[in-house]
Design an enzyme around this catalytic site. Structure first.
Site, PDB file in Angstrom:
ATOM      1  N   CYS A  72       0.839  -1.194   0.000  1.00 43.39           N
ATOM      2  CA  CYS A  72       0.000   0.000   0.000  1.00 43.39           C
ATOM      3  C   CYS A  72       0.878   1.251   0.000  1.00 43.39           C
ATOM      4  CB  CYS A  72      -0.920  -0.003   1.229  1.00 43.39           C
ATOM      5  SG  CYS A  72      -2.152   1.329   1.210  1.00 43.39           S
ATOM      6  N   CYS A  94      -1.904   4.013   7.008  1.00 40.87           N
ATOM      7  CA  CYS A  94      -2.956   4.154   8.015  1.00 40.87           C
ATOM      8  C   CYS A  94      -2.558   3.394   9.282  1.00 40.87           C
ATOM      9  CB  CYS A  94      -4.276   3.626   7.474  1.00 40.87           C
ATOM     10  SG  CYS A  94      -4.793   4.461   5.952  1.00 40.87           S
ATOM     11  N   CYS A 136      -4.387  -0.036  10.182  1.00 38.70           N
ATOM     12  CA  CYS A 136      -4.540  -1.055   9.138  1.00 38.70           C
ATOM     13  C   CYS A 136      -4.435  -2.457   9.725  1.00 38.70           C
ATOM     14  CB  CYS A 136      -3.473  -0.860   8.061  1.00 38.70           C
ATOM     15  SG  CYS A 136      -3.562  -2.084   6.728  1.00 38.70           S
TER      16      CYS A 136
END
Length: 342
Positions: A64, A68, A71
């Protein structure tokens, strides 16, 4: 010395009694097997067959471009199946009863700049004829050219958006470089409308956004569904020694999550999912096409469906079909049936 001659008649009787005893035991076990096949299979070390895989979430990559903090499917490997192998697995799932597939990550558009997921979407709709094909993405890598080539094959595009305050998104980690996440969300909404793809929003309620009121922005965006999750801890993913993240600071209480839901109860597209609702109600395939069992608070993989088939792998999925139905897992998921005003 006294010699004892064997009594053959006695031996014959004993043998007959033993045979009768064993035959009786065999019949009793047969009757038990007929009445309680599940318990016998568990005692033998296997598990009962799971339900039909009508809706499957295939996380084909863990990579990714965002970071975040909460996650729960992190970049622990960089592995991605060859496209033909992924298609073979999807065909097995279709033959086993799959009606809906959702492609997720990681970030699905990071692999081959979106071509990989595009070809899977095309294959599932055009070759397998699945009623519903969807993607969950952060939206930052999607281009209009992708919609031009693959949009007709996609039913639903879900974009992750945890806040309409860009400073909050930065705190959470939903950003790469100078990208403006909210702008990306709104741009993709317009592309979805232009290319006839149902637009959906996913939000994770956490310590940075649980007090936010997103009512006006969500109503304006008008997604077909607004899925709202409570921040979830998974051992080895976002908590624990082997985890790539430590999401403990993002966790909200049940009361905080419910207050967020109450604040937005006027939104008709709202679909809330608490930790209890979410944990075991998804059929999750990892990058090796192994089902992930989350019942023990971690992701325990089955063997790959490419090696043992769908039915055997699903026995180790931990899938709770009753909770899947209770949370509204089956809905009007084909854009052909949504009657949207394009």
């Amino acid at each position: 010395m006294l010699q004892l001659e064997p009594s053959w008649s006695l031996i014959t009787v004993l043998i007959g009694l033993s045979a009768a005893f064993l035959a009786t035991k065999y019949c009793l076990w047969q009757r038990r097997d007929a009445k309680h096949p599940e318990s016998l299979r568990r005692a033998a070390g296997s598990r009962p067959a799971a339900a039909t895989p009508s809706s499957v979430n295939y996380h084909f990559t863990r990579q990714c471009n965002y970071k975040c903090g909460f996650c729960f499917h992190t970049a622990k490997t960089s592995f991605v199946l060859p496209l033909d192998e992924a298609k073979r697995g999807l065909k097995l799932l279709k033959e086993a009863g799959m009606e809906k597939v959702n492609f997720s990550g990681g970030e699905p558009f990071i692999t081959e700049k979106g071509r990989y997921v595009g070809e899977l979407v095309r294959y599932c709709k055009e070759s397998l004829g699945l009623p519903s094909v969807s993607i969950v993405s952060n939206g930052s890598l999607i281009t209009e050219e992708w919609f031009e080539e693959y949009g007709e094959y996609l039913d639903i595009l879900a974009i992750s958006c945890d806040s309409f305050n860009e400073a909050t998104n930065i705190e959470i980690g939903r950003r790469q470089g100078n990208t403006h996440h909210v702008n990306s969300v709104l741009r993709i909404k317009q592309w979805c409308h232009s290319y006839k793809v149902a637009f959906k929003i996913n939000t994770v309620v956490n310590t940075y956004n649980w007090e936010e009121d997103m009512t006006e922005e969500i109503l304006d965006a008008n997604p077909v569904r607004w899925k709202v999750f409570q921040c979830l801890l998974i051992e080895g993913e976002n908590v624990g020694k082997e985890a790539k993240r430590n999401a403990e600071k993002f966790v909200v209480s049940k009361e905080q999550f419910e207050s967020f839901i109450r604040r937005h109860k006027s939104i008709p597209q709202l679909v809330p999912e608490s930790n209890e609702t979410m944990r075991d109600s998804y059929l999750i395939l990892d990058e090796y096409m192994r089902f992930l069992d989350c019942t023990n608070g971690r992701k325990d993989p089955s063997k790959s469906i490419l090696d043992v088939g769908v039915a055997d792998a699903m026995k180790f999925s931990g899938f709770d079909v009753a909770m899947f139905k209770k949370r509204g897992g089956v809905y009007n998921w084909s854009k052909a049936d949504m009657r949207l005003d394009w």
